[in-house]
Write an enzyme that holds these catalytic residues in place. Structure first.
Site, short mmCIF file in Angstrom:
data_model
loop_
_atom_site.label_atom_id
_atom_site.label_comp_id
_atom_site.label_asym_id
_atom_site.label_seq_id
_atom_site.Cartn_x
_atom_site.Cartn_y
_atom_site.Cartn_z
N GLY A 11 0.70 -1.08 -0.19
CA GLY A 11 0.16 0.27 0.07
C GLY A 11 1.24 1.53 -0.46
O GLY A 11 1.63 1.85 0.78
N ASN A 14 -1.02 7.62 0.76
CA ASN A 14 -0.24 8.51 1.92
C ASN A 14 0.46 8.52 2.59
O ASN A 14 2.24 8.68 2.64
CB ASN A 14 -0.84 9.75 1.92
CG ASN A 14 -2.08 10.44 1.55
OD1 ASN A 14 -1.74 10.99 -0.06
ND2 ASN A 14 -3.44 11.29 1.71
N GLY A 16 2.05 5.13 2.89
CA GLY A 16 2.56 4.17 2.56
C GLY A 16 4.39 5.25 1.76
O GLY A 16 5.07 4.64 2.19
N ARG A 103 -13.27 5.07 11.94
CA ARG A 103 -12.27 3.94 12.01
C ARG A 103 -13.08 2.61 11.50
O ARG A 103 -12.73 1.69 10.71
CB ARG A 103 -11.38 3.68 12.75
CG ARG A 103 -10.80 5.17 13.01
CD ARG A 103 -9.14 5.17 13.40
NE ARG A 103 -8.20 5.74 13.67
CZ ARG A 103 -8.23 7.07 14.98
NH1 ARG A 103 -9.37 7.34 15.59
NH2 ARG A 103 -7.46 8.24 14.68
N THR A 134 -2.93 -0.43 8.48
CA THR A 134 -4.52 -0.34 7.83
C THR A 134 -5.25 0.26 9.20
O THR A 134 -5.46 -1.39 10.43
CB THR A 134 -5.14 -1.28 7.14
OG1 THR A 134 -3.83 -1.68 5.73
CG2 THR A 134 -6.56 -1.77 6.49
N HIS A 190 -7.00 2.42 19.29
CA HIS A 190 -7.00 3.76 18.61
C HIS A 190 -7.82 3.99 18.51
O HIS A 190 -8.30 3.65 16.99
CB HIS A 190 -5.72 3.15 17.32
CG HIS A 190 -5.34 3.96 16.57
ND1 HIS A 190 -4.96 5.28 16.84
CD2 HIS A 190 -5.88 4.48 15.38
CE1 HIS A 190 -4.66 6.12 15.95
NE2 HIS A 190 -4.42 5.64 14.71
N1 APR Z 1 -3.77 -4.00 -2.76
C1 APR Z 1 -2.78 -3.55 -2.14
N2 APR Z 1 -2.23 -2.34 -2.30
C2 APR Z 1 -3.97 -1.75 -2.00
C3 APR Z 1 -5.08 -2.23 -2.04
C4 APR Z 1 -4.66 -4.05 -2.46
N3 APR Z 1 -5.82 -4.76 -2.76
N4 APR Z 1 -6.21 -2.14 -2.24
C5 APR Z 1 -5.49 -0.52 -2.18
N5 APR Z 1 -4.78 -0.60 -1.88
C6 APR Z 1 -3.31 0.63 -2.36
C7 APR Z 1 -4.57 1.83 -2.75
O1 APR Z 1 -4.15 2.17 -4.31
C8 APR Z 1 -3.42 3.11 -1.31
O2 APR Z 1 -2.38 3.89 -2.79
O3 APR Z 1 -3.13 1.26 -0.10
C9 APR Z 1 -3.22 2.76 -0.40
C10 APR Z 1 -3.46 3.31 0.55
O4 APR Z 1 -3.80 4.39 0.40
P1 APR Z 1 -4.40 5.72 0.39
O5 APR Z 1 -5.33 5.64 0.22
O6 APR Z 1 -4.01 6.71 0.74
O7 APR Z 1 -4.24 5.77 2.37
P2 APR Z 1 -3.29 6.21 3.50
O8 APR Z 1 -3.33 7.55 4.09
O9 APR Z 1 -2.61 5.84 3.12
O10 APR Z 1 -4.29 5.16 5.03
C11 APR Z 1 -3.82 4.04 4.61
O11 APR Z 1 -3.21 3.85 6.86
O12 APR Z 1 -3.72 5.12 8.81
C12 APR Z 1 -3.98 4.61 8.23
O13 APR Z 1 -6.28 4.47 7.69
C13 APR Z 1 -5.77 3.95 7.37
O14 APR Z 1 -6.37 2.08 6.60
C14 APR Z 1 -5.48 3.55 6.31
C15 APR Z 1 -4.70 3.24 6.14
#
Ligand code: APR
Length: 334
Positions: A11, A14, A16, A103, A134, A190
């Site tokens: 992932g 943001n 990652g 959440r 996540t 959390h």
């Molecule tokens: N396989 C791999 N990556 C995936 C999949 C999947 N099946 N589905 C979604 N993603 C990726 C998205 O493409 C995206 O780049 O996961 C990433 C999530 O990033 P963001 O949408 O920017 O979310 P972010 O703010 O990084 O938060 C990620 O962390 O803090 C927690 O609540 C937040 O659950 C969330 C996680």
């Protein structure tokens, strides 16, 4: 022979991508990023490969050596071969919160994503230490722990380091002292019922409760508990700088074996479960981190009113855990 540790980040959104770039900037480890492709109109693009390349070029610009690679994967689980050899895997894949969402609203969607990812981790990286990010993180950590079947010492959720950083930020602003000299822990789930521990918090060794009036302390506790929501309301999505830095803190403790004590969401049972009155649940407690993962769970002292808050926090995690357990039953994991 592999010399440098490898951290895989699944992932690369943001949180990652910031984890990957912060880790790379420290030059401590090699980083592998995994994410799904995206559509730009009719065209399929691979942002994860672009981000990895951009980070590598950043490193070249400032003379840091670290390998950073991006891998496009499919939601069905294709493309994860490069997980092989990972020492640590950080899971941030999934959907973040939008304004007005809790959440827990993310539960079902994110659990399905994580179940595919866990299959791939089992296939390619059985020895890795897992950091779950996540949300809802305590429930997701529990689900990942159960789905992987790894030792409980090797699966942990990131939340307490972030919540404690928020608490320290607010204390620091109030008492006008560097956060470096502030010791403060936030434990529990959390969520809005997390437990900032006033009794053991101190500023340069002086108990926090001797430095600020009760009303101010309650205000700081409230602001910390809703610290994530404050940012979601301002930015329209959840935070990523502080979450990424908190993950890096945990990764660094594991990679350098520095034995830091950091609050992490871990599986509680047995003696520790008894102390924390929490059995068969993942929730945030202070742990000692080293290269084996969670090396020790610390039984932190709590005042009676803090223990009351703690119980409420655990029971709110437990309430939602029922839904996770049903989902895991349906997948024949439990
Ligand atoms: N396989 C791999 N990556 C995936 C999949 C999947 N099946 N589905 C979604 N993603 C990726 C998205 O493409 C995206 O780049 O996961 C990433 C999530 O990033 P963001 O949408 O920017 O979310 P972010 O703010 O990084 O938060 C990620 O962390 O803090 C927690 O609540 C937040 O659950 C969330 C996680």
């Amino acid at each position: 022979m592999k010399m440098r540790k490898v951290v895989s980040v699944i992932g690369a959104g943001n949180v990652g991508e910031h984890v990957a770039s912060l880790l790379a900037l420290r030059g401590l480890v090699d980083v592998r990023m995994f994410d799904i492709p995206r559509k730009d109109g009719e065209k399929v693009i691979e942002p994860v490969k672009g981000k990895a390349l951009d980070i590598r070029q950043m490193l070249a610009a400032i003379d840091i050596d670290a390998k950073v690679e991006g891998y496009t994967v499919s939601p069905e689980g294709n493309g994860y071969e490069a997980l092989e050899g990972s020492d640590i895997i950080v899971i941030t894949a999934g959907f973040p919160r939008r304004p007005g969402m809790s959440r827990e609203d993310l539960l079902e969607k994110n659990l399905s994503i994580l179940s595919v990812i866990c299959e791939k981790i089992k296939q390619y990286a059985k020895e890795a230490i897992i950091i779950v990010v996540t949300n809802p993180v305590d429930l997701m950590t529990y689900a990942v722990y159960k789905m992987l079947g790894f030792s409980k010492r090797k699966v942990m959720g990131m939340a307490g380091v972030l919540d404690s950083a928020r608490f320290k930020t607010f204390i620091s602003q109030e008492v006008k002292v560097s956060p470096k000299d502030i010791h403060a822990y936030v434990i529990g789930g959390h969520g809005d019922e997390m437990v900032p521990l006033i009794s053991i918090s101190n500023v340069g060794g002086i108990p926090l409760k001797d430095m600020l009036p009760k009303e101010k302390l309650s205000e700081l506790i409230k602001r910390t508990q809703f610290g994530g929501g404050e940012i979601v309301d301002l930015m329209g999505t959840s935070a990523y700088y502080a979450p990424a830095a908190s993950i890096v803190e945990m990764v660094e403790a594991i990679v350098t074996d520095n034995k830091r004590i950091l609050p992490c969401s871990v599986y509680l049972e047995g003696e520790e479960g008894k102390y924390y009155e929490a059995e068969d649940v993942c929730v945030g407690v202070p742990v000692k981190l080293g290269n084996c993962g969670v090396e020790e769970i610390i039984n932190i002292p709590m005042l009676p009113e803090e223990r009351e808050m703690w119980r409420r926090s655990v029971s709110s995690v437990r309430k939602n855990l029922k839904v996770v357990e049903e989902m895991l039953h349906a997948r024949s994991v439990l």
